[in-house]
Design a protein around this motif. Sequence first.
Motif, mmCIF file in Angstrom:
data_model
loop_
_atom_site.group_PDB
_atom_site.id
_atom_site.type_symbol
_atom_site.label_atom_id
_atom_site.label_comp_id
_atom_site.label_asym_id
_atom_site.label_seq_id
_atom_site.Cartn_x
_atom_site.Cartn_y
_atom_site.Cartn_z
ATOM 1 N N SER A 81 4.476 -1.287 -11.945
ATOM 2 C CA SER A 81 4.393 0.170 -12.141
ATOM 3 C C SER A 81 5.192 0.594 -13.371
ATOM 4 O O SER A 81 4.838 1.558 -14.049
ATOM 5 N N GLY A 130 -2.750 -4.409 -4.271
ATOM 6 C CA GLY A 130 -1.806 -3.491 -3.626
ATOM 7 C C GLY A 130 -1.540 -3.773 -2.160
ATOM 8 O O GLY A 130 -0.936 -2.960 -1.474
ATOM 9 N N HIS A 175 3.105 5.188 -8.371
ATOM 10 C CA HIS A 175 1.888 4.357 -8.438
ATOM 11 C C HIS A 175 1.592 3.716 -7.088
ATOM 12 O O HIS A 175 2.485 3.184 -6.447
ATOM 13 N N ASN A 176 0.338 3.768 -6.700
ATOM 14 C CA ASN A 176 -0.150 2.993 -5.562
ATOM 15 C C ASN A 176 -1.174 2.003 -6.089
ATOM 16 O O ASN A 176 -2.154 2.411 -6.707
ATOM 17 N N TYR A 203 5.728 0.073 -0.582
ATOM 18 C CA TYR A 203 5.473 -1.207 0.070
ATOM 19 C C TYR A 203 5.297 -2.179 -1.095
ATOM 20 O O TYR A 203 4.255 -2.156 -1.749
ATOM 21 N N MET A 230 0.846 -1.193 0.000
ATOM 22 C CA MET A 230 0.000 0.000 0.000
ATOM 23 C C MET A 230 0.873 1.233 0.000
ATOM 24 O O MET A 230 1.175 1.753 1.048
ATOM 25 N N GLN A 258 10.287 3.978 -6.570
ATOM 26 C CA GLN A 258 9.619 4.965 -7.425
ATOM 27 C C GLN A 258 9.920 6.370 -6.925
ATOM 28 O O GLN A 258 10.310 6.512 -5.781
ATOM 29 N N ASN A 263 -1.845 -2.263 -7.642
ATOM 30 C CA ASN A 263 -1.239 -3.445 -8.237
ATOM 31 C C ASN A 263 -2.045 -3.845 -9.463
ATOM 32 O O ASN A 263 -3.272 -3.845 -9.421
#
Length: 504
Positions: free
Chosen positions: A128, A406, A101-102, A75, A1, A87, A104
């Motif tokens: 990502s 995620g 990006h957050n 994470y 996350m 990132q 998946n």
Amino acid sequence: MCGIVGISGFTPVNQLIYDALTVLQHRGQDAAGIATIDAEGQFRLRKANGLVKEVFDTRHMLRLQGNIGIGHVRYPTAGSSNVSEAQPLYVNSPFGITLAHNGNLTNSAQLKKELIQIRRHINTHSDSELLLNVFASELDRFKDFRLTKNDIFSAIAQMHKRIRGAYACVAMIINHGMVAFRDPNGIRPLVIGKRVLACDKNEYMVASESIALDTLGFEFLRDVTPGEAVYVTEEGELFTQQCAENPEYHPCIFEYVYFARPDSFIDKISVYNARVRMGQKLGEKIARQWQHLKIDVVIPIPETSCDIALEIARILHLPYRQGFVKNRYVGRTFIMPGQQERRKSVRRKLNANKAEFRDKNVLLVDDSIVRGTTSEQIVAIARGAGAKQVYFASAAPEISFQNVYGIDMPSVNELVAHGRSVNEIQEYIGADALIFQNLEDLIAAVRVDNPEITEFDCAVFNGHYVTKDVDQNYLTHLNAIRSGQNPSTSSSSESEHLEIYNEK
Ligand SMILES: O=P(O)(O)OC[C@H]1O[C@H](OP(=O)(O)OP(=O)(O)O)[C@H](O)[C@@H]1O
Ligand SMILES: NC(=O)CC[C@H](N)C(=O)O
Ligand SMILES: [Mg+2]
């Protein structure tokens, strides 16, 4: 996350983004990064494994010049924890683009094939990186050097058609500005805020959680809605547009249970109020079902369950005591990589206040039981501290299914509730009694503030995946590739190498 942030302003953003990342640290402890665009239109980038305070020294901060920038705390949920996958990520064609990006993606294999066919090179196992390249390839369809806002929005509309899974993203395009977007199900959170400078100009900020806006003195404007995109031009003009054909509101319910900070509002729902109501519902269930048990005291397992446990104590008319003292220098254990590390950290993090346990029947409360790492050790600690009976309550229902959006739960074998009855879980963690929240009660507790949300992503509890593309084959494949995986973090020499490559 992970946590993401982006600021488009008229004053230097390096310190602001750093501060926002420290506020979002609870969403990712593995790596951190900041990218800015300097006055010459060049990217500046610093990223490495570690906490925000470990990754950025003064020398890095001085180099991160510019009035527009994005940041990320990671994470990992795909690929590895290697610094090459930290990132923001960068591509140089058709424009210089960086992205954070957050979430998946669930169709990574397909995307990778498509990208290779159109001669886009993918250098890591990060989903990502695929997402960034899909974005770049969609922007590449426009041949004019200057993209219009409509070009950017239609590139995002095309992305929504190609990409499956969860993605809340912020990106920068050289010579254009900052772009942010949220997937059509709104699985991961994203908010937008603004502050007005004395000269009357507006600066805009997007972030995973509203607390980042509060801390930096930005006014909360609203949640970015599912499928919506935000574009702030280099000149500071804001445009927003719905880019998905059939957007639906399906935010992840686990944000409210565990991930988000209690002082955040996500999709108009106060995380704190949601947790208090979880406590109320669970307290009522305990009162109904455990009349035969004599509980002396309610004790939270810090930190996330504290607000929940306090409400349970109120409902049960019992004392609430801080029976465990949390070592403030140990982070969240659930989001640490590797089971060994997680196990060791629980003992380092929590210690019993013996006076609260001796000769008492204690009710321990946690927000959730995932791998059972915390609960198993904490029950033993409570007994060691002299408790007579140890009862355990979880404010979330049994977690029996993989997460693909995620949260790092790629394998059912790791989940203590998978294939076990409540009695068997109770035996596994060594408690004298165990109770879980009902899923309907959890949903009701969260939904009160925003009844417009008709379905949350509850896949970890009920196995229903809102993106509708997740089948047993995919879950089996995920289980096989990530089961028991303990990705190593990079050595400091690797990190230095990357730093030289990326930084001015
Ligand atoms: O069953 P497990 O696999 O142990 O996972 C669940 C536990 O992990 C989390 O705590 P964490 O230490 O991450 O953070 P917190 O301090 O915010 O509670 C969560 O709050 C539970 O206590
Ligand atoms: N937890 C997340 O949001 C992770 C983002 C991305 N999938 C990564 O592994 O870097
Ligand atoms: Mg916890």
